[in-house]
Structures are given as C-alpha cells and as structure tokens.
Motif scaffolding. Structure first.
Motif, short mmCIF file in Angstrom:
data_model
loop_
_atom_site.label_atom_id
_atom_site.label_comp_id
_atom_site.label_asym_id
_atom_site.label_seq_id
_atom_site.Cartn_x
_atom_site.Cartn_y
_atom_site.Cartn_z
N LEU A 17 0.88 -1.15 0.06
CA LEU A 17 0.02 -0.05 -0.02
C LEU A 17 1.10 1.25 -0.10
CD1 LEU A 17 -2.58 -0.75 2.67
CD2 LEU A 17 -2.81 -0.98 0.27
N PRO A 18 0.39 2.51 -0.80
CA PRO A 18 0.83 3.59 -0.52
C PRO A 18 0.47 4.38 0.80
CG PRO A 18 -1.03 3.84 -1.69
CD PRO A 18 -0.71 2.38 -1.61
N VAL A 19 1.39 5.13 1.53
CA VAL A 19 0.98 5.85 2.70
C VAL A 19 0.98 7.39 2.39
CG1 VAL A 19 1.84 6.39 5.09
CG2 VAL A 19 1.86 3.88 4.16
N TYR A 20 -0.03 8.04 2.82
CA TYR A 20 -0.02 9.41 2.75
C TYR A 20 -0.01 10.03 4.19
CZ TYR A 20 -1.99 8.71 -1.91
OH TYR A 20 -2.09 8.27 -3.27
N ILE A 21 0.71 11.06 4.05
CA ILE A 21 0.99 12.16 5.33
C ILE A 21 1.28 13.50 4.95
CG2 ILE A 21 3.27 11.61 5.70
CD1 ILE A 21 2.52 11.30 8.65
N HIS A 22 1.21 14.44 5.97
CA HIS A 22 1.29 15.95 5.67
C HIS A 22 2.89 16.10 5.63
CE1 HIS A 22 1.50 20.34 5.97
NE2 HIS A 22 0.23 20.11 5.48
N GLU A 23 3.16 16.79 4.62
CA GLU A 23 4.89 16.79 4.55
C GLU A 23 5.40 17.46 5.80
OE1 GLU A 23 5.68 19.86 1.56
OE2 GLU A 23 4.45 21.70 2.61
N LYS A 24 4.71 18.15 6.72
CA LYS A 24 5.27 18.74 7.94
C LYS A 24 5.67 17.69 8.92
CE LYS A 24 3.39 23.38 8.13
NZ LYS A 24 2.61 24.45 8.52
N GLU A 25 5.13 16.39 8.73
CA GLU A 25 5.43 15.43 9.59
C GLU A 25 6.04 14.28 8.88
OE1 GLU A 25 2.24 14.52 12.42
OE2 GLU A 25 1.80 16.70 12.88
N ALA A 26 6.15 14.40 7.63
CA ALA A 26 6.96 13.21 6.94
C ALA A 26 8.11 12.49 7.55
CB ALA A 26 7.11 13.84 5.45
N GLU A 81 -4.06 22.04 1.49
CA GLU A 81 -5.52 21.59 1.39
C GLU A 81 -5.81 21.28 -0.01
OE1 GLU A 81 -7.57 23.52 5.47
OE2 GLU A 81 -7.67 24.50 3.61
N ASP A 82 -6.57 20.20 -0.17
CA ASP A 82 -6.90 19.80 -1.50
C ASP A 82 -8.20 18.71 -1.61
OD1 ASP A 82 -6.68 19.93 -4.20
OD2 ASP A 82 -4.80 18.87 -4.54
N LYS A 83 -8.82 18.64 -2.64
CA LYS A 83 -9.63 17.36 -2.92
C LYS A 83 -8.76 16.45 -3.38
CE LYS A 83 -14.14 17.33 -3.90
NZ LYS A 83 -15.38 17.76 -4.49
N MET A 84 -8.89 15.31 -2.98
CA MET A 84 -8.22 13.94 -3.42
C MET A 84 -8.99 12.96 -3.93
SD MET A 84 -4.90 13.71 -1.08
CE MET A 84 -4.23 12.43 -2.29
N PHE A 126 -12.32 6.71 -3.72
CA PHE A 126 -12.73 7.43 -2.83
C PHE A 126 -12.10 8.91 -3.07
CE2 PHE A 126 -12.18 3.23 -0.90
CZ PHE A 126 -13.24 3.04 -0.10
N THR A 127 -13.23 9.91 -2.90
CA THR A 127 -13.01 11.35 -3.06
C THR A 127 -13.34 11.81 -1.86
OG1 THR A 127 -13.38 11.06 -5.47
CG2 THR A 127 -13.57 13.41 -4.29
N PHE A 128 -12.13 12.71 -1.35
CA PHE A 128 -12.27 13.20 -0.07
C PHE A 128 -11.56 14.72 -0.20
CE2 PHE A 128 -8.98 10.38 0.33
CZ PHE A 128 -8.09 10.92 0.95
N GLU A 129 -11.87 15.55 0.99
CA GLU A 129 -11.06 16.90 0.95
C GLU A 129 -9.98 16.67 2.25
OE1 GLU A 129 -13.02 20.63 0.60
OE2 GLU A 129 -14.89 19.37 0.32
N SER A 186 -7.34 16.62 8.93
CA SER A 186 -8.72 15.81 8.69
C SER A 186 -9.05 15.60 7.47
CB SER A 186 -9.73 16.72 9.48
OG SER A 186 -9.25 17.12 10.85
N PHE A 187 -9.85 14.56 7.21
CA PHE A 187 -10.34 14.19 6.10
C PHE A 187 -11.91 14.25 6.12
CE2 PHE A 187 -6.78 11.22 7.11
CZ PHE A 187 -5.54 11.88 6.12
#
Length: 211
Positions: free
Chosen positions: A73-82, A114-117, A122-125, A138-139
């Motif tokens: 699986l790919p993992v996603y996290i905010h760049e400030k805590e990568a 912040e973005d729509k992904m 699955f689509t979320f903000e 937050s998602f």
C-alpha cells in the motif's frame, strides 16, 4: 461508504476502515496490532487501497509498515510530519513507549496543501487542522457527511497541545475554522473515544464554548 472504528493499542487509538460496496477500503491511522487488522480485513474480504494518516504520533502509526508490506500500500501524510515516521523522538515513541521505539519507512505521498483528493474509489477533502501537532489533517467526505478529525476534536474535548509542536490557540482556530463550519449533522470520527457530531460539539464542548 461504510466505516468501522477499531480501537488499537494501549491508548485505544481509533483506526478507521472506510469501505464501499466494491469491498475497496482506505485505512486511517493504523496505530498498532497489525496482525489483528490484517485478520479483520481478510475476514471482511476488503481490498485496501491506501493508508492515510491524520498525523504521525506513535499511537497512530505503529502498524503502518505491517499493513503496507502485507498489502503493498501507499502511505499518505502531511509534509510537515513526513520525517516523524522515521524518528522516534519526533513521533514520541522514544519517550512514551519505554524503549520500544516506533519507526516506519518514508511515506510514498505527502499532503502539501489543502486539496480535494481521489484515491482509488474514494474522493475526499484534506483539511489542515494543526495545533495538536504541526501536520495534523482531517479528512472530509462531503457526500457521506463524515469528517475524520484525528486528535483535533473529540467528544466533549480537544486534542492535547502540550507535546512538541503543539499550539493551543492554533488548535482552537483549526477547530472553529475548519470543522465547526461543516454542516451541523456532520459525523465526527475522532482519534480516541466515541464519535460525535459538529452540532453536539458546537453546543456542549466546554473547550469551545467557554463553560
């Protein structure tokens, strides 16, 4: 979309499994007990598409690599805590886990704004909701009326801000400007404890209402 709340580890951190009718799913904050999660997913015949993290404190990332390697699986996290994933000092495990430091491999993807992904089905903000930690997000699943808030907002409480990078005023601002502006009936899925709604926290949360 269906969702399941699975409390994991000594802090009973909520992992969420968000799934659809096709049995595809997203995994949010797999904090610990990787084998338990894999067994659960197999029993449900779910097909994980990604791991998305609200933030990188140790109790939210402990099973990341177990699941990532099992399902590729790919993992996603905010760049400030990568870099927190690889650093037990930054993710807190060195101080709280009594020598049982937690490390994970680098994330495949980072949220930079912040973005729509869309990930798979699955689509979320993605909302930036810092204060508990610098890269907390937050998602928001608008169609489903659900926001996964991590450790920003709890039922009747808010995330702690006394850890490195925490900021109380910033957290209060994040909650008011990003979460409480959502439709009142929005279901809030927190990082610990039971679910709540936007209107419930607007009306009765003592940290947000000056009680």
């Amino acid at each position: 979309m269906n969702w399941e709340q699975i409390p994991l580890g000594p802090l009973q951190t909520n992992c969420y499994i968000l799934s659809n009718e096709n049995k595809s799913c997203l995994i949010v904050d797999p904090g610990e007990e990787g084998k338990k999660l894999v067994n659960h997913l197999q029993q449900r015949k779910l097909k994980p598409q990604a791991i998305i993290l609200t933030h990188a404190h140790f109790d939210h990332i402990g099973a990341v690599d177990h699941l990532r390697e099992h399902y590729k699986l790919p993992v996603y996290i905010h760049e400030k805590e990568a870099n927190w994933l690889m650093d037990p000092v930054l993710n807190g495990s060195q101080f709280f886990m009594l020598g049982n430091s937690i490390k994970a491999k680098p994330a495949e993807h980072v949220f930079v704004k912040e973005d729509k992904m869309t990930i798979g089905d699955f689509t979320f903000e993605v909302f930036e909701t810092p204060g508990h930690s610098p890269g907390s997000v937050s998602f928001y699943f608008e169609k489903e009326g659900v926001v996964v808030a991590g450790d920003a907002l709890f039922q009747g409480s808010i995330g702690r801000t006394d850890l490195p990078g925490g900021n109380h005023n910033q957290l209060i601002s994040s909650i008011h400007n990003k979460l409480l502006v959502l439709p009142e009936e929005t279901l809030v899925l927190p990082g610990h404890g039971p679910t709540t709604t936007v209107v419930e926290e607007m009306d009765s949360n003592p940290f947000l209402n000056g009680f």
